[in-house]
Design a protein around this motif. Structure first.
Motif, PDB file in Angstrom:
ATOM      1  N   TRP A  27       0.733  -1.190  -0.061  1.00  0.00           N
ATOM      2  CA  TRP A  27       0.081  -0.075   0.067  1.00  0.00           C
ATOM      3  C   TRP A  27       0.797   1.340   0.032  1.00  0.00           C
ATOM      4  N   GLY A  30       1.116   8.526   2.087  1.00  0.00           N
ATOM      5  CA  GLY A  30       1.701   9.717   1.713  1.00  0.00           C
ATOM      6  C   GLY A  30       3.007   9.566   1.023  1.00  0.00           C
ATOM      7  N   GLY A  31       3.673   8.357   1.209  1.00  0.00           N
ATOM      8  CA  GLY A  31       4.842   7.837   0.491  1.00  0.00           C
ATOM      9  C   GLY A  31       6.108   8.617   0.956  1.00  0.00           C
ATOM     10  N   THR A  32       6.136   9.325   2.149  1.00  0.00           N
ATOM     11  CA  THR A  32       7.209   9.780   2.762  1.00  0.00           C
ATOM     12  C   THR A  32       8.146   8.875   3.326  1.00  0.00           C
ATOM     13  N   THR A 114       0.575  10.560   6.407  1.00  0.00           N
ATOM     14  CA  THR A 114      -0.772  10.258   6.820  1.00  0.00           C
ATOM     15  C   THR A 114      -0.638   9.642   8.231  1.00  0.00           C
TER      16      THR A 114
HETATM   17  C1  FAD Z   1      14.231  10.950   7.676  1.00  0.00           C
HETATM   18  C2  FAD Z   1      12.844  10.469   8.171  1.00  0.00           C
HETATM   19  C3  FAD Z   1      12.698  10.420   9.681  1.00  0.00           C
HETATM   20  C4  FAD Z   1      11.557  10.107  10.288  1.00  0.00           C
HETATM   21  N1  FAD Z   1      11.471   9.964  11.557  1.00  0.00           N
HETATM   22  C5  FAD Z   1      10.444   9.907  12.353  1.00  0.00           C
HETATM   23  C6  FAD Z   1      10.181   9.866  13.713  1.00  0.00           C
HETATM   24  O1  FAD Z   1      11.034  10.180  14.334  1.00  0.00           O
HETATM   25  N2  FAD Z   1       9.057   9.497  14.215  1.00  0.00           N
HETATM   26  C7  FAD Z   1       7.850   9.122  13.429  1.00  0.00           C
HETATM   27  O2  FAD Z   1       6.834   8.865  14.167  1.00  0.00           O
HETATM   28  N3  FAD Z   1       8.082   8.910  12.095  1.00  0.00           N
HETATM   29  C8  FAD Z   1       9.429   9.351  11.293  1.00  0.00           C
HETATM   30  N4  FAD Z   1       9.373   8.863  10.154  1.00  0.00           N
HETATM   31  C9  FAD Z   1       8.190   8.517   9.525  1.00  0.00           C
HETATM   32  C10 FAD Z   1       7.313   9.385   9.073  1.00  0.00           C
HETATM   33  O3  FAD Z   1       6.605   9.929   9.845  1.00  0.00           O
HETATM   34  C11 FAD Z   1       6.683   8.524   8.215  1.00  0.00           C
HETATM   35  O4  FAD Z   1       7.535   8.783   6.729  1.00  0.00           O
HETATM   36  C12 FAD Z   1       5.151   8.815   7.930  1.00  0.00           C
HETATM   37  O5  FAD Z   1       4.335   8.723   8.896  1.00  0.00           O
HETATM   38  C13 FAD Z   1       4.576   7.608   6.796  1.00  0.00           C
HETATM   39  O6  FAD Z   1       3.486   8.002   6.363  1.00  0.00           O
HETATM   40  P1  FAD Z   1       3.072   8.033   4.849  1.00  0.00           P
HETATM   41  O7  FAD Z   1       1.697   8.275   4.707  1.00  0.00           O
HETATM   42  O8  FAD Z   1       4.032   8.912   4.171  1.00  0.00           O
HETATM   43  O9  FAD Z   1       3.619   6.495   4.715  1.00  0.00           O
HETATM   44  P2  FAD Z   1       4.181   5.750   3.671  1.00  0.00           P
HETATM   45  O10 FAD Z   1       5.505   5.939   3.294  1.00  0.00           O
HETATM   46  O11 FAD Z   1       3.223   5.874   2.302  1.00  0.00           O
HETATM   47  O12 FAD Z   1       3.719   4.247   3.998  1.00  0.00           O
HETATM   48  C14 FAD Z   1       4.503   3.759   5.151  1.00  0.00           C
HETATM   49  C15 FAD Z   1       4.195   2.144   5.354  1.00  0.00           C
HETATM   50  O13 FAD Z   1       2.953   2.115   5.726  1.00  0.00           O
HETATM   51  C16 FAD Z   1       1.916   1.294   4.952  1.00  0.00           C
HETATM   52  N5  FAD Z   1       0.678   1.959   4.995  1.00  0.00           N
HETATM   53  C17 FAD Z   1       0.514   3.286   4.856  1.00  0.00           C
HETATM   54  N6  FAD Z   1      -0.892   3.219   5.030  1.00  0.00           N
HETATM   55  C18 FAD Z   1      -1.411   2.266   5.119  1.00  0.00           C
HETATM   56  C19 FAD Z   1      -2.532   2.018   5.615  1.00  0.00           C
HETATM   57  N7  FAD Z   1      -3.732   2.742   5.588  1.00  0.00           N
HETATM   58  N8  FAD Z   1      -2.829   0.380   5.629  1.00  0.00           N
HETATM   59  C20 FAD Z   1      -2.086  -0.183   5.747  1.00  0.00           C
HETATM   60  N9  FAD Z   1      -0.481  -0.046   5.483  1.00  0.00           N
HETATM   61  C21 FAD Z   1      -0.488   1.368   5.398  1.00  0.00           C
HETATM   62  C22 FAD Z   1       2.631   1.300   3.588  1.00  0.00           C
HETATM   63  O14 FAD Z   1       2.615   0.141   2.874  1.00  0.00           O
HETATM   64  C23 FAD Z   1       4.363   1.580   4.117  1.00  0.00           C
HETATM   65  O15 FAD Z   1       4.514   0.074   4.550  1.00  0.00           O
HETATM   66  C24 FAD Z   1      10.424   9.557   9.722  1.00  0.00           C
HETATM   67  C25 FAD Z   1      10.458   9.641   8.164  1.00  0.00           C
HETATM   68  C26 FAD Z   1      11.613   9.902   7.433  1.00  0.00           C
HETATM   69  C27 FAD Z   1      11.795  10.074   6.062  1.00  0.00           C
END
Ligand code: FAD
Length: 278
Positions: A27, A30-32, A114
Motif C-alpha cells: 500500500w 503519503g509515500g514519505t 498520513t
Molecule cells: C528521515 C525520516 C525520519 C523520520 N523520523 C520519524 C520519527 O522520528 N517518528 C515518526 O513517527 N516517524 C518518523 N518518520 C516517519 C514518517 O512519519 C513517515 O514517513 C510517515 O508517517 C509515513 O506516512 P506516509 O503516509 O508517508 O506512509 P507511506 O510512506 O506511504 O507508507 C509507510 C508504510 O505504511 C504502509 N501503509 C500506509 N498506509 C497504510 C494503511 N492505511 N494501511 C496499511 N498499510 C499502510 C505502507 O505500505 C508502508 O509500508 C520519519 C521519516 C523519514 C523519511
C-alpha cells in the motif's frame, strides 16, 4: 528517491477493484517513508489516496448509539490533526499537537505523511501510536473486499515494524471515544537533538473526574506499552515499580538503563503538569 524495482502502480477509487495481491505488493499512502529509502522487495504500489478517506468526522458507535466516536480516515494527513477546528472542550487534541510537533524537523513530512502511514509503519519511535493508545482508540482494518475487523490500538503493533495486519489488509480508520477527547493529555519526548529519533516518549491521559490515568511508554521500548492507574493517584500511584518488568531497548544509541532513567524523568514531568504529583 526513485524506486527502481517498482514496475506497477495502481490508483484504485474503490478497494474492491484491488483484485490481486501477492509478494512485492505494498500500500502507498503519503509515500514519505516508502520513497525515503530503497525498497528492493516492492514491485507493485497500490496508492490509497484516491479512496476518499482523509476525513475527520464524528459518528455513532455501531455497538452503542449512545457512544460517539471521532473517526479519522487512514489517509488523513498529519497536519490536519492540528489544523482541524476542534471544540475547545476537546483538550486531548493538545496531544495530537505534541505528537506532530515532535516531527517538526521536517515540515514536508508533516504535510504529506498520513495518520495511517505513521501507524502502519510501526516504528518504535512512531509518534502517532502512543497518543492513540493513550486515548483508548481502536483501529478499523479492512481486507480487499471491504470486510472489516476492529483491533484495539494497544494491540495493533506487535514489534518494531510489525503489526497485526495480514497480507493485503489495510488500516481504514482510527476510532476514538469522543468522551476521551475531554481527558487532559500530555506528550513528552526526549532525543539527543530535536531532529534525532526519540529515545523515549511518554504520553499521559488523565481524567480528573474519574481519577483515571493512562500512561503510554514509547520509543524506549519496541512497541507502545500502556500502564493504567486509578483511585487516589497522589498516594497510590507507583509508576516506578510498574517499570520494573519493562524491557527497555538497548542499542548503540542508548543503554536500557539510560532509557529507563529518561522514562522516569518524563513521567515525573507529565504528572507534574497534570497536577497529579509535584
Ligand atoms: C528521515 C525520516 C525520519 C523520520 N523520523 C520519524 C520519527 O522520528 N517518528 C515518526 O513517527 N516517524 C518518523 N518518520 C516517519 C514518517 O512519519 C513517515 O514517513 C510517515 O508517517 C509515513 O506516512 P506516509 O503516509 O508517508 O506512509 P507511506 O510512506 O506511504 O507508507 C509507510 C508504510 O505504511 C504502509 N501503509 C500506509 N498506509 C497504510 C494503511 N492505511 N494501511 C496499511 N498499510 C499502510 C505502507 O505500505 C508502508 O509500508 C520519519 C521519516 C523519514 C523519511
Amino acid at each position: 528517491m526513485d524506486l527502481h524495482s517498482v514496475d506497477n502502480y495502481l490508483l484504485p477509487t474503490d478497494i474492491n477493484k484491488v483484485t490481486d495481491w501477492g509478494e512485492g505488493w505494498s500500500w502507498l499512502a503519503g509515500g514519505t517513508w516508502l520513497f525515503s529509502e530503497p525498497q528492493p522487495d516492492i514491485k507493485t504500489l497500490v496508492d490509497i489516496q484516491a479512496l476518499g478517506w482523509d476525513e475527520i468526522e464524528f459518528i455513532n458507535s455501531s455497538h452503542s448509539q449512545q457512544e460517539e466516536l471521532l473517526a479519522i480516515g487512514a489517509t488523513c494527513p498529519l497536519i490536519k490533526l492540528i489544523e482541524y477546528p476542534w471544540l475547545s472542550e476537546y483538550i486531548a487534541v493538545e496531544g495530537f499537537r505534541g505528537a506532530i510537533n515532535a516531527l517538526s524537523a521536517s515540515l514536508k513530512v508533516v504535510n504529506v505523511a498520513t495518520v495511517g502511514g505513521n501507524i502502519c509503519l510501526a516504528l518504535s519511535v512512531g509518534t502517532v501510536a502512543p497518543i492513540m493508545v493513550a486515548l483508548n482508540a481502536s483501529y478499523e482494518i479492512w481486507n480487499r473486499q471491504g470486510k472489516s475487523r476492529v483491533v484495539r490500538a494497544k494491540d495493533f503493533q506487535i514489534g518494531s515494524r510489525q503489526t497485526v495486519l495480514q497480507s493485503g489488509e489495510l488500516l481504514r480508520r482510527v476510532l476514538i471515544p469522543v468522551e476521551n477527547l475531554k481527558w487532559q493529555v500530555d506528550y513528552k519526548r526526549f532525543g539527543i537533538a530535536a531532529s534525532d529519533p526519540a529515545l523515549a516518549i511518554i504520553v499521559s491521559a488523565y481524567n480528573s473526574v474519574s481519577k483515571k490515568l493512562r500512561l503510554v511508554l514509547a520509543a524506549s521500548v519496541n512497541t507502545p506499552i500502556l500502564l493504567k492507574f486509578e483511585g487516589d493517584l497522589e498516594r497510590n500511584l507507583n509508576y516506578i515499580s510498574s517499570l520494573k518488568n519493562v524491557d527497555f531497548i538497548e542499542d548503540e544509541r542508548a543503554s536500557a538503563v539510560y532509557r529507563r532513567e529518561i522514562t522516569q524523568v518524563l513521567i515525573k514531568q507529565c504528572l507534574k503538569e497534570l497536577g497529579v504529583r509535584s
